[in-house]
Design an enzyme around this catalytic site. Structure first.
Site, PDB file in Angstrom:
ATOM      1  N   ASN A 279       0.836  -1.203   0.000  1.00 40.83           N
ATOM      2  CA  ASN A 279       0.000   0.000   0.000  1.00 40.83           C
ATOM      3  C   ASN A 279       0.872   1.255   0.000  1.00 40.83           C
ATOM      4  OD1 ASN A 279      -2.132  -1.772   0.178  1.00 40.83           O
ATOM      5  ND2 ASN A 279      -2.296  -1.604   2.403  1.00 40.83           N
ATOM      6  N   VAL A 280       0.324   2.325  -0.521  1.00 46.46           N
ATOM      7  CA  VAL A 280       1.102   3.559  -0.667  1.00 46.46           C
ATOM      8  C   VAL A 280       0.537   4.680   0.201  1.00 46.46           C
ATOM      9  CG1 VAL A 280       1.903   2.993  -2.990  1.00 46.46           C
ATOM     10  CG2 VAL A 280      -0.265   4.213  -2.720  1.00 46.46           C
TER      11      VAL A 280
ATOM     12  N   HIS B  53       5.975  -0.309  -2.549  1.00 44.63           N
ATOM     13  CA  HIS B  53       5.593   0.402  -3.771  1.00 44.63           C
ATOM     14  C   HIS B  53       5.646   1.915  -3.620  1.00 44.63           C
ATOM     15  CE1 HIS B  53       3.273  -3.447  -5.099  1.00 44.63           C
ATOM     16  NE2 HIS B  53       4.574  -3.540  -5.284  1.00 44.63           N
TER      17      HIS B  53
ATOM     18  N   CYS C 282      12.863  22.109 -13.603  1.00 46.94           N
ATOM     19  CA  CYS C 282      13.331  21.720 -14.943  1.00 46.94           C
ATOM     20  C   CYS C 282      12.209  21.536 -15.959  1.00 46.94           C
ATOM     21  CB  CYS C 282      14.171  20.443 -14.845  1.00 46.94           C
ATOM     22  SG  CYS C 282      13.186  18.931 -14.661  1.00 46.94           S
TER      23      CYS C 282
HETATM   24 ZN   LIG Z   1      12.759  18.458 -12.445  1.00 49.34          ZN
END
Ligand SMILES: [Zn+2]
Length: 277
Positions: A100-101, A117, A178
């Site tokens: 589970n996350v 996970h 980025c």
């Molecule tokens: Zn980045």
């Protein structure tokens, strides 16, 4: 009537390695993806390749995730999480490895937890690798989508169907540094568990004397392979899960019950019924 088989099994082992899955969190209102036969209950989750390469998939993923976040974060630990924490404090549960996350094992007070996970509350940039908090990202997504938010989108869960027109108007997040794609720091379908995390879990299993599978159908290989390792090491395996699992044939004990109920009963009987934990 408490199931004494689980109580007895727990009492026989000193270092149990528990592998937990979605069935542990359904009691907290976080839905399971699988039905009792291990099939998909709803649309399968996003594959990493599509997430990386398709603007439409990326936009749809984040629109749904954004809408479903509030419900996800208001989920609280349930009886299953509390039972594991209580068992750990007694000393014979040595490691929890969860598929589970949601971080609910930790919020219930469990300390030895490996999030196999990953965690949904952390976001990673696929371009520069920067890691940020999901909570902060939610705020910036909201700022970037003022009209979208104003339409009062509320989703019953993270997988809610959202009208296509609404998804089209959603402006998905990008890395502030980025411009790269952002992904929750969880293992998507088509991705592998990071090697060092897997090694840590494997090491914990090597020092365990038994494996408990709880609330998982084991349809995902990253979890299922621990059953193979346990079997190779000669460890006894018990499964508590509603519905079929991939490892039913190799379990010495299979209990078809909700893990919260089963584990709470087993620990209570062990504590007050004269059993030794
Ligand atoms: Zn980045």
């Amino acid at each position: 009537m408490p199931d004494e088989r689980l109580r007895d099994w727990i009492a026989r082992h000193r270092r149990v390695f528990a592998l937990t899955g979605a069935g542990c969190s359904t009691g907290s209102g976080i839905p399971d993806y699988r039905d009792d036969d291990g099939g998909w209950k709803r649309k399968p989750p996003v594959m990493i390749h599509a997430f990386r390469t398709s603007d439409a998939v990326y936009r749809r993923y984040w629109a749904r995730a954004f809408a479903g976040w509030q419900r996800f974060t208001t989920a609280t630990p349930n009886a299953a999480h509390r039972a594991f924490a209580a068992w750990e404090s007694v000393g014979t549960l040595s490691q929890v490895v969860t598929q589970n996350v949601d971080g609910l094992h930790q919020r219930a007070g469990c300390r030895a937890v490996i999030d196999l996970h990953g965690r949904l509350d952390v976001v990673v940039c696929l371009g520069c690798g920067a890691r940020t908090s999901r909570e902060a990202l939610q705020t910036s997504i909201a700022a970037e989508n003022p009209l979208w938010v104003a339409q009062g989108v509320s989703a019953p869960d993270g997988d809610a169907e959202i009208a296509d027109a609404l998804i089209q108007s959603f402006n998905p997040p990008r890395c502030e540094a980025c411009g790269g794609l952002l992904k929750p720091d969880v293992v998507f379908f088509g991705e592998n568990v990071p090697a060092e995390r897997y090694a840590e879990a494997r090491e914990a299993l090597a020092s365990a004397d038994a494996l408990l599978v709880a609330g998982s159908s084991l349809m995902v290989y990253s979890g299922f392979r621990f059953v193979g390792l346990a079997r190779d090491a000669g460890l006894p395996i018990t499964i508590v899960n509603r519905g079929r699992t991939r490892a039913d044939a190799v379990a010495e004990l299979k209990i078809e019950e909700d893990i919260g109920t089963a584990l709470t009963d087993a620990l209570t009987v062990a504590k007050y019924g004269g059993g030794r934990l």
